[in-house]
Design a protein around this motif. Structure first.
Motif, PDB file in Angstrom:
ATOM      1  N   SER A   1      46.445  11.080   0.728  1.00  0.00           N
ATOM      2  CA  SER A   1      46.543   9.944  -0.176  1.00  0.00           C
ATOM      3  C   SER A   1      45.568   8.867   0.272  1.00  0.00           C
ATOM      4  N   VAL A   2      45.388   7.891  -0.593  1.00  0.00           N
ATOM      5  CA  VAL A   2      44.519   6.760  -0.288  1.00  0.00           C
ATOM      6  C   VAL A   2      45.216   5.484  -0.754  1.00  0.00           C
ATOM      7  N   SER A   3      45.202   4.470   0.068  1.00  0.00           N
ATOM      8  CA  SER A   3      45.807   3.188  -0.271  1.00  0.00           C
ATOM      9  C   SER A   3      44.699   2.180  -0.575  1.00  0.00           C
ATOM     10  N   VAL A   4      44.775   1.546  -1.728  1.00  0.00           N
ATOM     11  CA  VAL A   4      43.722   0.630  -2.165  1.00  0.00           C
ATOM     12  C   VAL A   4      44.359  -0.677  -2.662  1.00  0.00           C
ATOM     13  N   LYS A   5      43.540  -1.709  -2.715  1.00  0.00           N
ATOM     14  CA  LYS A   5      43.992  -3.016  -3.199  1.00  0.00           C
ATOM     15  C   LYS A   5      43.174  -3.413  -4.418  1.00  0.00           C
ATOM     16  N   GLY A   6      43.846  -4.057  -5.349  1.00  0.00           N
ATOM     17  CA  GLY A   6      43.181  -4.580  -6.539  1.00  0.00           C
ATOM     18  C   GLY A   6      43.421  -6.077  -6.650  1.00  0.00           C
ATOM     19  N   LEU A   7      42.355  -6.834  -6.842  1.00  0.00           N
ATOM     20  CA  LEU A   7      42.429  -8.293  -6.886  1.00  0.00           C
ATOM     21  C   LEU A   7      42.191  -8.806  -8.299  1.00  0.00           C
ATOM     22  N   SER A   8      42.977  -9.806  -8.670  1.00  0.00           N
ATOM     23  CA  SER A   8      42.768 -10.495  -9.940  1.00  0.00           C
ATOM     24  C   SER A   8      42.867 -11.989  -9.687  1.00  0.00           C
ATOM     25  N   GLU A   9      41.911 -12.746 -10.227  1.00  0.00           N
ATOM     26  CA  GLU A   9      41.880 -14.198 -10.033  1.00  0.00           C
ATOM     27  C   GLU A   9      41.595 -14.890 -11.358  1.00  0.00           C
ATOM     28  N   ARG A  10      42.125 -16.093 -11.490  1.00  0.00           N
ATOM     29  CA  ARG A  10      41.856 -16.937 -12.647  1.00  0.00           C
ATOM     30  C   ARG A  10      41.647 -18.379 -12.173  1.00  0.00           C
ATOM     31  N   GLU A  11      40.648 -19.030 -12.743  1.00  0.00           N
ATOM     32  CA  GLU A  11      40.458 -20.457 -12.489  1.00  0.00           C
ATOM     33  C   GLU A  11      41.223 -21.225 -13.562  1.00  0.00           C
ATOM     34  N   VAL A  12      42.090 -22.130 -13.130  1.00  0.00           N
ATOM     35  CA  VAL A  12      42.940 -22.848 -14.077  1.00  0.00           C
ATOM     36  C   VAL A  12      42.884 -24.345 -13.780  1.00  0.00           C
ATOM     37  N   LYS A  13      43.311 -25.118 -14.764  1.00  0.00           N
ATOM     38  CA  LYS A  13      43.395 -26.569 -14.610  1.00  0.00           C
ATOM     39  C   LYS A  13      44.860 -26.975 -14.602  1.00  0.00           C
TER      40      LYS A  13
ATOM     41  N   ALA B   1      44.589  -6.266 -11.934  1.00  0.00           N
ATOM     42  CA  ALA B   1      44.648  -5.895 -10.526  1.00  0.00           C
ATOM     43  C   ALA B   1      44.896  -4.396 -10.368  1.00  0.00           C
ATOM     44  N   THR B   2      45.762  -3.844 -11.211  1.00  0.00           N
ATOM     45  CA  THR B   2      46.049  -2.406 -11.172  1.00  0.00           C
ATOM     46  C   THR B   2      44.813  -1.594 -11.556  1.00  0.00           C
ATOM     47  N   LYS B   3      44.085  -2.055 -12.566  1.00  0.00           N
ATOM     48  CA  LYS B   3      42.871  -1.366 -13.003  1.00  0.00           C
ATOM     49  C   LYS B   3      41.816  -1.354 -11.900  1.00  0.00           C
ATOM     50  N   ARG B   4      41.649  -2.477 -11.229  1.00  0.00           N
ATOM     51  CA  ARG B   4      40.660  -2.546 -10.159  1.00  0.00           C
ATOM     52  C   ARG B   4      41.058  -1.682  -8.963  1.00  0.00           C
ATOM     53  N   ALA B   5      42.350  -1.599  -8.710  1.00  0.00           N
ATOM     54  CA  ALA B   5      42.812  -0.728  -7.624  1.00  0.00           C
ATOM     55  C   ALA B   5      42.514   0.731  -7.951  1.00  0.00           C
TER      56      ALA B   5
END
Length: 241
Positions: free
Chosen positions: A37-49, A178-182
């Motif tokens: 198996s392989v363990s990976v991380k997926g990051l998601s960020e948003r700039e907000v006010k 995040a899931t898609k990027r992972a």
């Protein structure tokens, strides 16, 4: 036991050992394949006010005459409210909290002569969704000092807190991203290792974080209008041949 029976028993035993070894070997192979198996991380960020500002304007008056000190604290409160309304805030945005009176001579630990017997502290809280208006008022709050209002805070400078309350609306889209990027990272790893990507073995959904957009030294997240919302998903995928 006669010779023929002994030979038959020996053959059966040998076949049993051979089959047992084969099935055992297959079980070990399957187990090892299951551990690939392989363990990976997926990051998601948003700039907000920020969409909500809370500003607690605390001020103090001291003196030896209680009535005079009360008059001063009321004058300071009126000046603060006048300052806020002059910047376009309504009475619904402003909360005048009850003053707190301290008699230093009535304190058990007090000893000797005190310079000011009475200390009256009061706070006026502004709550507004008009962030730009709050920023402008804060930049001009020094005019209160010219009117004799000394803003003070037991825990640091008197500054507005800028909050972001819309994180719930962002969660579904950010989790999907995040899931898609992972998965993309897992597919790249599988291709590089000559394997195929199987199903998800385990998944961990990270907590959503609200961080300052600009990592200015000494500045807290609540003091910045612009923020970064971040979530990291950790997913373990099976690898197949």
């Amino acid at each position: 036991m006669n010779p023929v029976a002994a030979i038959v028993a020996a053959v059966i035993l040998a076949l049993g050992l051979a089959l047992g070894g084969w099935f055992g070997g297959q079980g070990l192979v399957q187990s090892r394949l299951g551990d690939r198996s392989v363990s990976v991380k997926g990051l998601s960020e948003r700039e907000v006010k920020a969409d909500l500002a809370l500003w607690g304007l605390r001020f103090v008056a001291t003196g030896n005459d209680l009535k005079e000190t009360q008059v001063e604290i009321k004058r300071n409160a009126d000046n603060v409210i006048r300052f806020l309304t002059s910047h376009g805030f309504s009475e619904d945005d402003i909360e005048r909290q009850a003053p707190q009176v301290t008699d230093r001579l009535a304190q058990n630990w007090s000893s000797g002569q005190v310079e000011s017997r009475f200390i009256i502290a009061q706070q006026i809280v502004l709550r507004s969704t008009d962030i730009d208006r709050v920023v402008k008022a804060n930049s001009e709050s020094s005019t209160l000092v010219d009117q004799g209002v000394v803003l003070s805070n037991e825990y640091g400078p008197v500054r507005p807190s800028y909050l972001f309350t819309g994180i719930a609306a962002l969660k579904p889209e950010m989790i999907e991203e995040a899931t898609k990027r992972a998965r993309e990272a897992a597919e790249t790893f599988a291709a590089d290792s000559g394997s195929g990507l199987g199903g998800i073995r385990r998944a961990w959904q990270g907590q959503f974080e609200i961080l300052p957009r600009d990592a200015t030294p000494g500045t807290q997240e609540a003091e910045q209008v612009m923020k970064t919302v971040r979530v990291v998903s950790t997913i373990e995928y099976l690898l197949v041949d």
